[in-house]
Design an enzyme around this catalytic site. Structure first.
Site, PDB file in Angstrom:
ATOM      1  N   THR A 190       0.819  -1.211   0.000  1.00  0.00           N
ATOM      2  CA  THR A 190       0.000   0.000   0.000  1.00  0.00           C
ATOM      3  C   THR A 190       0.854   1.264   0.000  1.00  0.00           C
ATOM      4  O   THR A 190       0.507   2.264  -0.645  1.00  0.00           O
ATOM      5  CB  THR A 190      -0.923   0.015   1.237  1.00  0.00           C
ATOM      6  N   PHE A 220      -2.524  -8.150   4.237  1.00  0.00           N
ATOM      7  CA  PHE A 220      -1.143  -7.727   4.461  1.00  0.00           C
ATOM      8  C   PHE A 220      -0.794  -6.426   3.736  1.00  0.00           C
ATOM      9  O   PHE A 220       0.322  -6.265   3.238  1.00  0.00           O
ATOM     10  CB  PHE A 220      -0.178  -8.851   4.064  1.00  0.00           C
ATOM     11  N   CYS A 221      -1.752  -5.517   3.659  1.00  0.00           N
ATOM     12  CA  CYS A 221      -1.537  -4.218   3.002  1.00  0.00           C
ATOM     13  C   CYS A 221      -1.081  -4.395   1.561  1.00  0.00           C
ATOM     14  O   CYS A 221      -0.236  -3.637   1.063  1.00  0.00           O
ATOM     15  CB  CYS A 221      -0.530  -3.373   3.779  1.00  0.00           C
ATOM     16  N   ASN A 222      -1.612  -5.395   0.895  1.00  0.00           N
ATOM     17  CA  ASN A 222      -1.253  -5.657  -0.498  1.00  0.00           C
ATOM     18  C   ASN A 222      -2.509  -6.110  -1.238  1.00  0.00           C
ATOM     19  O   ASN A 222      -2.685  -7.290  -1.541  1.00  0.00           O
ATOM     20  CB  ASN A 222      -0.160  -6.727  -0.581  1.00  0.00           C
TER      21      ASN A 222
END
Length: 792
Positions: A140, A411-413
């Site tokens: 992100t 996972f911020c992806n």
């Protein structure tokens, strides 16, 4: 068959035969015990989140601080000069670690990798003709550059990993772009979602305009290589991949310090970076009354606003010292951790339920054969025997009970999450409308997963961590007897020397895992079976409330009563107090098992809560003491992510709790008048809560507990200690125990009437009271009350 037939595939000796890079040539187990004793009994598998620091690193840093005086580096006295020289040494050591030097690169300290990426975004010389290009498999923090570039008209170009080489050599006719326009291409050295390592030669390929998208757009191309996930366990050579911008976070490498990172900038790019804000220490000269400002000539001084975090920077030096002393270098760490990931992948991808269905769905692009293409990380979802995905939140909660630390979610992806889970853009938007946001525990929506499970290894990870993880998966999620896909396992293992696998005589293509007891019924663990809930009965069988428990102090022992008042937050005085550490963080039995030895009692005559423990004098606390003493300290703490307001119970209570637990603690009580709202699907609050986790009441079914008890006794065999039913009930820490129902029928209850009170069932067996506005303290629950469930 006996257990050794299965262990031949998974035991340590076989692992060592097939992978001789485990450990670092010395007493590895002794090193882990000496340096990481605090994780004894814990399986820590979230090194991609943060790795762990060794004790010797902190001791060395402590001795350094105790023996040196480090002043502000902006001053010029001897202590400040010492700080300046030490910081400059750390800059050099960072570059040395990445096989570079100050002649080629400059180190700018930041608050972390994200801050380093943000610094590039704010300083890059964007023009309307520029392009911001990024792999969809980016964190992100990289995709977030778009928030700065889009408003100024810079084109944002998301690119799938397949397009970079797949569309190499394309030429747009006529060519697009301005020959002088600066473009930025960003990609991760290693995916934080799947662990895939992207080719480092792409740095040169993009800059030379041989790869997509640089081959289609004229201009000057620069590359930001996000190395934060790579550098924790793998070497990186800036001579081989001369990235223009390399952001890193040091806690990913050393575990300490946190909140410190660096942006490593290729010196050829320094003059192009523009910076408008200037903070303390960044100016060579400026005027307060005129718009006149001259930046410092050295780039690090120009970009490091204010006083740098110099003590944390000095701690980095001790991180390098410990890393090299304990392991011998990044090449050894890479091989050690990759071997663990490789073995875990082989075993997890070959595990099957008794019907041959796979146990896990792994999200990866490799088969873990080459450490240059795959990092020490596995991403997966577990499957039941019907092939349905088990929600990651359930896996997370059960893993915590086994003291296994892992990570779940996306996972911020988001880009990689969409790719591997097959989620469309419309689904992501619909999930948000359904109440799911990044980081919550909403793991399934309309039968579709919103995320997955990730385990990642660090340089101190052991083979025992693998065994604990696999045992947990088999123990809790596999329909017995367990099978192995032997053909696949043999193929994955073909490069190793371990070939002494035993084939099951009835299954030439699968190996059945034998029972420890030699019964041949499959590998048996003390496993909590997840039974399919039967449909709600329509018989008139009498169900009654058989036991009532209250827990005045969260995580401490229960009080069993036969009748109790119902208050606006649940049973009166239930979980109204809790123990916190010196930082105000709630302590539970997971961190402090001795909490269960504290026995509360309530004395109505003197309106006191009394706490009793072996070897301690009883402690008395006024039930309404916080109302009588408005000057007490107010605490802000959190319970299950919710902020709660509480008041301190005083020094006497704090001293009593601290003495019993052997560490500084305090006892706090929920503030009068403060009501924490329980939310369902992120909508409006449906009930007021005390300091409970999920809902006002937890109800369990005696028949379900008996079923579980019999199941555990059968699995443990005749020589095992027979579980007492009341001990098992106590482990659930329920408020209400129902008798007379069928096992697991409560799973289908939507409402339940107990006596004359109506409850709504949420989250399976959690209850909240209906008609909250009509509630007062005259309502009671009594043992023997009829329990009437209502169908949906």
């Amino acid at each position: 068959m006996n257990l050794d037939d299965f262990d031949r595939c998974s035991r340590f000796e076989s692992f060592k035969e097939s992978w001789d890079h485990y450990g670092y040539g010395g007493d590895f187990e002794g090193m882990v015990l000496a340096e990481f004793s605090r994780i004894k009994g814990m399986t820590y598998l979230d090194h991609a989140g943060t790795t762990l620091f060794p004790e010797s690193q902190i001791k060395g840093f402590f001795q350094d601080l105790c023996g040196s005086v480090y002043g502000n580096p902006h001053s010029h006295n001897p202590s400040s000069r010492l700080t300046h020289d030490t910081v400059e040494h750390v800059r050099y050591r960072i570059l040395q670690h990445f096989n570079s030097s100050p002649e080629d690169y400059t180190v700018v300290f930041t608050a972390g990798c994200t801050a380093a990426i943000k610094l590039v975004a704010e300083s890059f010389p964007w023009t309307p003709a520029s392009s911001f290009c990024y792999l969809t498999d980016n964190h992100t923090s990289v995709v977030g550059i778009r928030g700065l570039t889009s408003p100024i008209g810079v084109a944002s170009i998301p690119i799938s990993p397949e397009e970079v080489e797949g569309r190499a050599g394309e030429r747009t006719c006529p060519k697009v772009g301005n020959s002088q326009a600066p473009h930025l291409f960003c990609y991760p050295a290693q995916s934080n979602y799947s662990g895939k390592k992207y080719p480092l030669w792409h740095v040169k390929g993009i800059r030379s305009r041989e790869l997509y998208p640089s081959c289609t757009r004229e201009g000057q191309w620069f590359v930001l290589l996000d190395a934060s996930n790579l550098v924790g366990c793998s070497p990186l050579d800036l001579q081989e991949c001369p990235a223009d911008f390399l952001p890193v976070s040091f806690y990913k490498m050393f575990g300490f310090p946190t909140g410190l990172g660096a942006l490593i900038i290729r010196n050829e790019c320094l003059d192009m970076l523009k910076k408008t804000y200037f903070g303390g220490g960044t100016a060579a000269a400026y005027l307060a009354g005129e718009d006149y400002y001259v930046p410092r000539f050295n780039i690090d001084g120009r970009f490091e606003d204010g006083t740098i975090s110099f003590l944390d920077i000095i701690a980095v030096n001790h991180g390098f010292e410990a890393l090299h002393r304990l392991t011998g270098g990044m090449e050894r760490i890479q091989l050690h951790t990759f071997g663990l990931a490789r073995h875990t992948y082989m075993m997890l991808s070959c595990l099957q339920h008794n019907n041959g269905q796979p146990v896990a769905r792994l999200y990866c692009d490799t088969e873990y054969q080459d450490p240059s293409t795959q990092g020490p990380l596995l991403n997966f979802n577990l499957l039941d025997a019907h092939g349905d995905i088990v929600g990651y939140s359930k896996v997370q909660k059960l893993a915590s009970l086994f003291n296994i630390q892992l990570r779940t979610g996306c996972f911020c992806n988001t880009g990689a999450c969409q790719h591997y889970l097959g989620m469309s853009d419309q689904q992501v938007k619909a999930n948000l409308q359904a109440g799911h946001v990044c980081g919550d525990d909403v793991d399934m929506i309309d039968g579709w997963p919103t995320g997955s499970v990730r385990v990642s290894f660090g340089y101190m990870s052991t083979f025992g961590d693998i065994q604990q993880l696999l045992r947990f998966v088999v123990d809790c999620f596999v329909q017995k007897p367990v099978r192995l896909d032997y053909i696949r396992l043999n193929r994955l293992h073909s490069a190793s020397t371990c070939s002494a696998f035993v084939r099951h005589p009835q299954s030439p293509t699968r190996l059945q895992i034998p029972s420890p007891s030699g019964t041949g019924e499959g590998l048996e663990f003390s496993h909590m079976a997840v039974a399919c809930s039967p449909t709600l009965r329509t018989s008139n069988c009498e169900r009654t409330l058989s036991q009532i428990f209250i827990y005045p102090v969260k995580s401490c022992a229960a009080i069993e009563v036969t009748q109790w008042a119902v208050g606006p937050l649940g049973l009166l005085y239930d979980r109204l107090w809790m123990v916190v550490n010196i930082n105000g963080v709630c302590l539970s039995q997971k961190q402090e098992p001795r909490l269960c030895l504290i026995q509360p009692s309530i004395h109505w005559a003197c309106k006191e809560l009394c706490l009793h423990a072996t070897g301690m004098k009883p402690l008395s606390i006024p039930l309404e003491g916080n109302k009588q003493n408005p000057g007490v300290k107010v605490f802000q703490s959190k319970v299950c992510g919710d902020r709660v307001q509480s008041v301190d119970c005083g020094d006497e209570a704090a001293d009593w709790i601290s003495e019993f637990l052997g560490k500084p603690c305090r006892l706090i009580q929920q503030s009068p008048g403060f009501i924490r709202g329980m939310k369902r699907d992120h909508a409006k609050p449906v009930a007021g809560l005390s300091l409970v986790n999920e809902a006002q009441y937890l109800m369990i079914n005696m028949a379900s507990v008996k079923f579980l008890k019999e199941h555990i006794n059968e699995r443990q065999g005749p020589e095992a200690e027979n579980l007492d039913i009341q001990q098992l009930i106590a482990r659930f820490r329920a408020n209400l125990v129902v008798m007379g129902a069928e096992p697991f029928e409560e799973d289908n209850w939507k409402h339940v009437v107990i006596g004359d009170l109506v409850f709504q069932v949420t989250f399976g067996v959690y209850l909240v009271r209906q008609h909250q506005l009509d509630l007062d303290h005259t309502s009671t629950l009594s043992v023997g009350c009829p329990v009437v469930p209502q169908s949906p």
